[in-house]
Design an enzyme around this catalytic site. Sequence first.
Site, short mmCIF file in Angstrom:
data_model
loop_
_atom_site.label_atom_id
_atom_site.label_comp_id
_atom_site.label_asym_id
_atom_site.label_seq_id
_atom_site.Cartn_x
_atom_site.Cartn_y
_atom_site.Cartn_z
N GLU A 1 -1.74 -1.25 11.22
CA GLU A 1 -0.63 -0.62 10.61
C GLU A 1 0.50 0.12 11.60
O GLU A 1 1.44 0.98 11.18
CB GLU A 1 -1.00 0.32 9.26
CG GLU A 1 -1.52 -0.53 8.35
CD GLU A 1 -0.50 -1.55 7.54
OE1 GLU A 1 0.39 -1.57 8.02
OE2 GLU A 1 -0.92 -1.83 6.45
N HIS B 1 -1.87 -1.28 -2.48
CA HIS B 1 -2.22 -1.13 -1.30
C HIS B 1 -2.65 0.49 -1.10
O HIS B 1 -3.82 0.54 -1.07
CB HIS B 1 -1.12 -1.35 -0.20
CG HIS B 1 -1.58 -1.37 1.29
ND1 HIS B 1 -1.05 -1.97 2.15
CD2 HIS B 1 -2.50 -0.59 1.89
CE1 HIS B 1 -1.63 -1.71 3.50
NE2 HIS B 1 -2.54 -0.94 3.17
N HIS C 1 -6.20 4.62 1.87
CA HIS C 1 -6.29 3.68 0.52
C HIS C 1 -7.06 4.53 -0.48
O HIS C 1 -7.82 4.10 -1.28
CB HIS C 1 -7.16 2.44 0.73
CG HIS C 1 -6.33 1.23 1.68
ND1 HIS C 1 -7.05 0.20 2.31
CD2 HIS C 1 -5.30 1.41 2.50
CE1 HIS C 1 -6.39 -0.39 3.18
NE2 HIS C 1 -5.24 0.58 3.14
N HIS D 1 -2.19 7.22 6.89
CA HIS D 1 -2.17 6.38 5.69
C HIS D 1 -3.54 6.11 5.28
O HIS D 1 -4.40 6.01 6.23
CB HIS D 1 -1.60 4.96 6.38
CG HIS D 1 -1.93 3.68 5.67
ND1 HIS D 1 -1.63 3.44 4.24
CD2 HIS D 1 -2.75 2.73 5.99
CE1 HIS D 1 -2.04 2.42 3.82
NE2 HIS D 1 -2.68 1.83 4.88
ZN ZN Z 1 -3.62 0.08 4.58
#
Ligand code: ZN
Length: 216
Positions: free
Chosen positions: A74, A155, A94, A92
């Site tokens: 990412e 996501h 999840h 970031h």
């Molecule tokens: Zn991700």
Amino acid sequence: MLLAEQRRLLCEYGRRAAETGLVVGTAGNLSVRAGDLVAVTPSGVPLDRLEPEACPVVDVAGHLVEGALRPSSETPMHLAVYASGDAGAVVHTHSVFGAVVAATMTELPPIHYTVLLLGGPVRVAEYATYGTPELAANVRAALEGGRRAALLASHGGVTLGDDLAGAFEATRLLEWLCEVYVRARAVGEPRVLTGEQLAAVAHRAFNPPTFPTRED
Ligand SMILES: [Zn+2]
């Protein structure tokens, strides 16, 4: 070693993200910017098992500058966030409740005023395959207008901060807000704050009440 302190911080906050359940396995990635360099977590390594030397350093254009491992998939999204503002760090994950809202909504409705700490109601960036420039562009669009957080359709979530501590706290707040929303929906129809009510909160935050002294 370039950006030694920043790479140490990636390990510290990576461990915290894993310990607080914000990430599972190798999901999630963090980065810190220093000038035109960015230290980022590597691809395929669980965040609670990072070592500073294992965290690659790239430049803001995405060229690998130092490190034996591949930067997180990412990384384009992280670089897009840096390119569009003054962020010093990006997180970031999840996380569970963030993923629930990201799978079902186009925006996290503002049912709690602390959403203003994230720059206002959190948008859900349009879906695109992970790691692609399309996803990076969609996230960038969702952050427009000074937002400090966005959800990524089907996501997870992404937050930014002046530093890693700030970006990490924003991720914790985003997850808390998503959990409150999901749990509130289980009880009834949550009250959504109006633009006027949010503006009043912002006004109060910038104009805190003063307290009279005993002599007054
Ligand atoms: Zn991700």
